[in-house]
Design a protein around this motif. Structure first.
Motif, PDB file in Angstrom:
ATOM      1  N   LEU A 136      35.568  37.482  39.084  1.00 10.07           N
ATOM      2  CA  LEU A 136      35.553  38.640  38.674  1.00 10.07           C
ATOM      3  C   LEU A 136      35.408  40.047  39.293  1.00 10.07           C
ATOM      4  O   LEU A 136      36.172  40.490  38.645  1.00 10.07           O
ATOM      5  CB  LEU A 136      34.337  38.539  36.964  1.00 10.07           C
ATOM      6  N   ALA A 137      34.998  39.566  39.925  1.00 15.39           N
ATOM      7  CA  ALA A 137      34.961  41.051  41.109  1.00 15.39           C
ATOM      8  C   ALA A 137      35.974  40.916  41.171  1.00 15.39           C
ATOM      9  O   ALA A 137      36.570  42.093  41.561  1.00 15.39           O
ATOM     10  CB  ALA A 137      33.485  41.162  41.747  1.00 15.39           C
ATOM     11  N   ALA A 142      41.773  44.101  42.086  1.00 13.47           N
ATOM     12  CA  ALA A 142      42.273  44.281  42.039  1.00 13.47           C
ATOM     13  C   ALA A 142      43.517  44.248  41.193  1.00 13.47           C
ATOM     14  O   ALA A 142      44.981  45.078  41.369  1.00 13.47           O
ATOM     15  CB  ALA A 142      43.208  43.110  42.100  1.00 13.47           C
ATOM     16  N   ALA A 143      42.297  44.142  39.415  1.00 11.92           N
ATOM     17  CA  ALA A 143      43.751  44.715  38.419  1.00 11.92           C
ATOM     18  C   ALA A 143      43.982  46.292  38.349  1.00 11.92           C
ATOM     19  O   ALA A 143      44.974  47.188  37.509  1.00 11.92           O
ATOM     20  CB  ALA A 143      42.903  44.263  37.201  1.00 11.92           C
ATOM     21  N   TYR A 162      49.631  44.318  32.210  1.00 12.55           N
ATOM     22  CA  TYR A 162      50.525  43.592  33.979  1.00 12.55           C
ATOM     23  C   TYR A 162      49.418  43.982  34.524  1.00 12.55           C
ATOM     24  O   TYR A 162      49.473  42.731  35.681  1.00 12.55           O
ATOM     25  CB  TYR A 162      51.720  44.574  33.723  1.00 12.55           C
ATOM     26  N   GLY A 163      48.696  44.859  35.110  1.00 16.21           N
ATOM     27  CA  GLY A 163      47.314  45.229  35.818  1.00 16.21           C
ATOM     28  C   GLY A 163      46.533  43.826  35.856  1.00 16.21           C
ATOM     29  O   GLY A 163      46.593  43.181  37.150  1.00 16.21           O
ATOM     30  N   THR A 200      47.133  39.671  49.408  1.00 16.79           N
ATOM     31  CA  THR A 200      46.146  39.408  49.875  1.00 16.79           C
ATOM     32  C   THR A 200      44.646  39.081  48.277  1.00 16.79           C
ATOM     33  O   THR A 200      44.207  37.369  49.151  1.00 16.79           O
ATOM     34  CB  THR A 200      45.134  40.621  49.686  1.00 16.79           C
ATOM     35  N   LEU A 201      45.674  38.858  47.460  1.00 13.72           N
ATOM     36  CA  LEU A 201      44.090  38.455  46.332  1.00 13.72           C
ATOM     37  C   LEU A 201      45.147  36.916  46.260  1.00 13.72           C
ATOM     38  O   LEU A 201      44.127  35.830  46.403  1.00 13.72           O
ATOM     39  CB  LEU A 201      45.567  38.139  44.621  1.00 13.72           C
ATOM     40  N   ILE A 202      46.149  36.031  46.630  1.00 16.26           N
ATOM     41  CA  ILE A 202      46.194  34.681  47.497  1.00 16.26           C
ATOM     42  C   ILE A 202      45.705  34.609  48.198  1.00 16.26           C
ATOM     43  O   ILE A 202      45.229  33.209  48.203  1.00 16.26           O
ATOM     44  CB  ILE A 202      47.970  34.789  47.609  1.00 16.26           C
TER      45      ILE A 202
END
Length: 451
Positions: A136-137, A142-143, A162-163, A200-202
């Motif tokens: 969640l953090a 990132a969103a 979209y975010g 980065t998220l990936i």
């Protein structure tokens, strides 16, 4: 009574396999309803099962465009399935049980241990809590970053939506996007903030919760890398090597490719090379055309799709540690050593056998998938078919354009491959194999010629 007894004695492998299948079936039924499509009509159950499998198995292969075909309700169903697939249905069931004050049984803890590749039962519940808060953090942060880019382009409401959607999709290595017309993020390939955030998220999602837990605790305690666990060392070493090596190769071979990077500025080439080296490891987004890449770029992409991410993460593939064990085993053989050694540690035979089994099962699944699609997809080239099968097995979601026109046989085949790729080929085989028993008899040693 006998059926009840059998259910109680289901192995963790069978519970995982059945659990994922149940979530997929439920999602497929919901997506087939008129409320899930923009047209307000029923959708073919085969297409919705394919889509639900792709979402739960965090793949990203789609036969129907996510941004234009599905209604907001349908898109939210897909997003929920992605989150369930990334966290694992056992994590969500555990969270609900804790909220209701229910006790987590030993059997449930065993299933979670298998699902999240933890080394012991101790602390498995706290690990699930950590997974939830960490997820969640990271997704929330990132969103917010993605919203700063999407709101100016699409307006406040759509930009916020979209975010959130793309942050969850990227963290879970799903590859679903809402930009429409099967374009993925190619329309934003000069937006460095979007590409770097998604990339980065990936990588964060693909490293695994255990590794990140150790990284964060080491930052707090100022622990050095040499004091990390063997698992984290191998995961970080191989993951970093793959990203750096892949980025360099993509930069070299796509530099003057007019269909991909030739017209880009230097900084955009660097970012797109990094993104292209990151997404094949089970993410499914693409910022440049997959079908128009150089032969070397396509080959590297297919290799990365087969490898995938790391154990206990949101990624698929045979996993980085499996690749590492296979490489270290080869090195030990070449050095004439009986034991497989990694960072001055000896690996057990069972670990080596398991890694080799996963690697060989992965190759076998890909070969069988290619054989079926070669018959079903008349006119498609071998390269395109191999690319599609590897994408399904690695739960990647990249394609060279044949997914929307797949035959029914190919859809069923890729659905099964995505399922095995996410649950794990070895887990599926062990679930089908039934009860395991250790051999009480040891046979005399035999000799075979090798090589």
């Amino acid at each position: 009574m006998e059926n009840i007894k059998k259910k109680k004695h289901l192995s963790p492998f069978k519970i995982l396999a059945i659990g994922f299948a149940t979530v997929i079936l439920t999602g497929g039924i919901l997506l087939s309803l008129p409320i899930s499509s923009v047209s307000g009509q029923y959708t073919s159950l085969l297409d919705t099962i394919f889509t639900a499998t792709s979402a739960v198995c965090v793949t990203g292969l789609v036969v129907l465009d996510t941004g234009t075909y599905w209604s907001v309700f349908g898109q939210w169903i897909i997003l929920i399935l992605i989150e369930i697939g990334g966290l694992g249905f056992m994590a969500l069931s555990t969270i609900f049980a804790l909220l209701l004050g229910k006790r987590i049984s030993l059997r449930e803890r065993l299933v979670m241990q298998e699902a999240y590749n933890t080394f012991s039962l101790q602390g498995v519940i706290s690990h699930v809590r950590y997974m939830l808060f960490f997820t969640l953090a990271v997704q929330g942060g990132a969103a917010l970053i993605l919203m700063t880019q999407f709101i100016p382009l699409y307006g406040i409401g759509t930009g916020i939506y979209y975010g959130i959607f793309h942050a969850i999709s990227a963290f879970n290595n799903a590859g679903f996007d809402l930009l429409g017309n099967f374009t993925s993020v190619t329309v934003l390939n000069t937006n460095k903030v979007v590409l770097m955030t998604l990339g980065t998220l990936i990588n964060i999602g693909g490293l695994g919760y255990l590794v990140w837990r150790e990284i964060i605790s080491s930052i707090r305690s100022k622990k050095k890398l040499k004091n990390f666990s063997l698992h984290s060392k191998v995961v970080l070493t191989i993951s970093l090597t793959l990203v750096l090596f892949g980025s360099l190769i993509f930069l070299i071979f796509e530099w003057n490719n007019p269909a991909t990077m030739q017209g880009m500025r230097f900084s955009d080439k660097i970012v797109n090379s990094y993104f292209s080296a990151t997404t094949p490891r089970t993410a499914g987004f693409n910022s440049i055309s997959n079908s128009e890449m150089s032969p070397a770029g396509k080959l590297l992409t297919m290799a990365y799709m087969f490898i995938g991410g790391s154990p206990g993460s949101t990624a698929g593939g045979v996993k980085t540690t499996t690749l590492g064990i296979v490489i270290f085993t080869l090195i030990s053989v070449l050095k004439g050593r009986e034991d497989v050694e990694v960072y001055h540690k000896k690996l057990s035979q069972s670990t080596v056998y398991r890694a080799v089994a996963v690697f060989l099962l992965g190759i076998s699944i890909v070969i069988m998938g290619v054989m079926v699609l070669s018959i079903a997809e008349v006119g498609a080239t071998f390269e395109v078919i191999l690319y599609e099968v590897l994408s399904a097995f690695g739960t990647v979601g990249l394609t060279q354009g044949i997914t929307p026109s797949l035959t029914a046989v190919s859809k069923v085949t890729l659905t099964l491959i995505m399922y095995m790729g996410r649950v794990g080929p070895l887990t599926v085989m062990l679930a089908l194999a039934g009860k395991q028993s250790k051999a009480n008899v040891k046979y005399p040693e035999g000799k075979l010629l090798i090589g």
